[in-house]
Design a protein around this motif. Structure first.
Motif, PDB file in Angstrom:
ATOM      1  N   ASN A 264      28.504 -78.297  -2.716  1.00  0.00           N
ATOM      2  CA  ASN A 264      28.427 -77.931  -4.130  1.00  0.00           C
ATOM      3  C   ASN A 264      28.566 -79.152  -5.035  1.00  0.00           C
ATOM      4  O   ASN A 264      27.917 -79.231  -6.077  1.00  0.00           O
ATOM      5  CB  ASN A 264      29.450 -76.853  -4.484  1.00  0.00           C
ATOM      6  CG  ASN A 264      28.840 -75.475  -4.452  1.00  0.00           C
ATOM      7  OD1 ASN A 264      27.740 -75.262  -4.946  1.00  0.00           O
ATOM      8  ND2 ASN A 264      29.544 -74.534  -3.856  1.00  0.00           N
TER       9      ASN A 264
ATOM     10  N   LEU B 297      23.531 -71.161   0.603  1.00  0.00           N
ATOM     11  CA  LEU B 297      23.264 -69.723   0.679  1.00  0.00           C
ATOM     12  C   LEU B 297      23.070 -69.272   2.120  1.00  0.00           C
ATOM     13  O   LEU B 297      23.584 -68.231   2.532  1.00  0.00           O
ATOM     14  CB  LEU B 297      22.033 -69.370  -0.162  1.00  0.00           C
ATOM     15  CG  LEU B 297      22.233 -69.448  -1.675  1.00  0.00           C
ATOM     16  CD1 LEU B 297      20.882 -69.480  -2.395  1.00  0.00           C
ATOM     17  CD2 LEU B 297      23.076 -68.282  -2.162  1.00  0.00           C
TER      18      LEU B 297
ATOM     19  N   LYS C 272      28.018 -69.829  -1.985  1.00  0.00           N
ATOM     20  CA  LYS C 272      27.378 -69.663  -3.292  1.00  0.00           C
ATOM     21  C   LYS C 272      27.271 -71.029  -3.961  1.00  0.00           C
ATOM     22  O   LYS C 272      28.302 -71.646  -4.262  1.00  0.00           O
ATOM     23  CB  LYS C 272      28.190 -68.718  -4.169  1.00  0.00           C
ATOM     24  CG  LYS C 272      28.193 -67.307  -3.651  1.00  0.00           C
ATOM     25  CD  LYS C 272      28.860 -66.379  -4.629  1.00  0.00           C
ATOM     26  CE  LYS C 272      28.772 -64.974  -4.059  1.00  0.00           C
ATOM     27  NZ  LYS C 272      28.297 -64.025  -5.000  1.00  0.00           N
TER      28      LYS C 272
END
Length: 147
Positions: free
Chosen positions: A11, A62, A67
């Motif tokens: 992320n 994903l 997420k």
């Protein structure tokens, strides 16, 4: 723990690639001077590649059940690089990209180590390909500056 750590690292890379995408557009639009034609095209090539990098990592998150961060606010908060100031001169643009690419390569290396510890060869391969591309771009940008 490793899965959470890898998701966090991925992320951070999503956020960083997003900021890099915008930074490269800034440079693409505002580069001027004798190197305009060369760098205008190079910055476009780079932001197109960054788009793919961003999408590949987000989709990998994903695929792994996570997420990806997907708001500009999150991207600016998590990015490992700063956005463009809008005041950079041409050579400073190139120098900042080299610095940013080194920062991203360090993050890619750390995430590859985590992926390796987790036995996640696919993520490791994806990150390695991005690393190799940045390594080549860094070499070329350094050559442009005469370094």
């Amino acid at each position: 723990m490793a899965k959470k750590q890898l998701n966090t690292q991925l992320n951070d890379l999503v956020a960083t690639w997003s900021v890099m995408y915008t930074k490269l557009h800034n440079y693409h639009w505002y580069v001027n001077g004798p190197s305009f034609f060369t760098l205008h095209v190079k910055f476009e090539e780079l932001y197109n590649e960054v788009t793919l990098n961003l999408d590949e990592i987000a989709e990998r998150i994903l695929t792994k059940g996570g997420k990806p961060v997907a708001t500009l606010k999150e991207h600016l908060e998590l990015s490992l690089i700063e956005e463009a100031s809008g005041k950079e001169e041409t050579e400073e643009m190139v120098s900042k990209l080299i610095e940013d690419f080194h920062t991203i390569m360090e993050a890619l290396n750390k995430a590859m180590e985590t992926a390796s510890e987790e036995g996640d060869d696919r993520t490791e391969d994806l990150l390695n390909a991005q690393f190799q591309s940045l390594e080549k771009h860094t070499w070329m940008l350094n050559a442009y500056l005469g370094n």
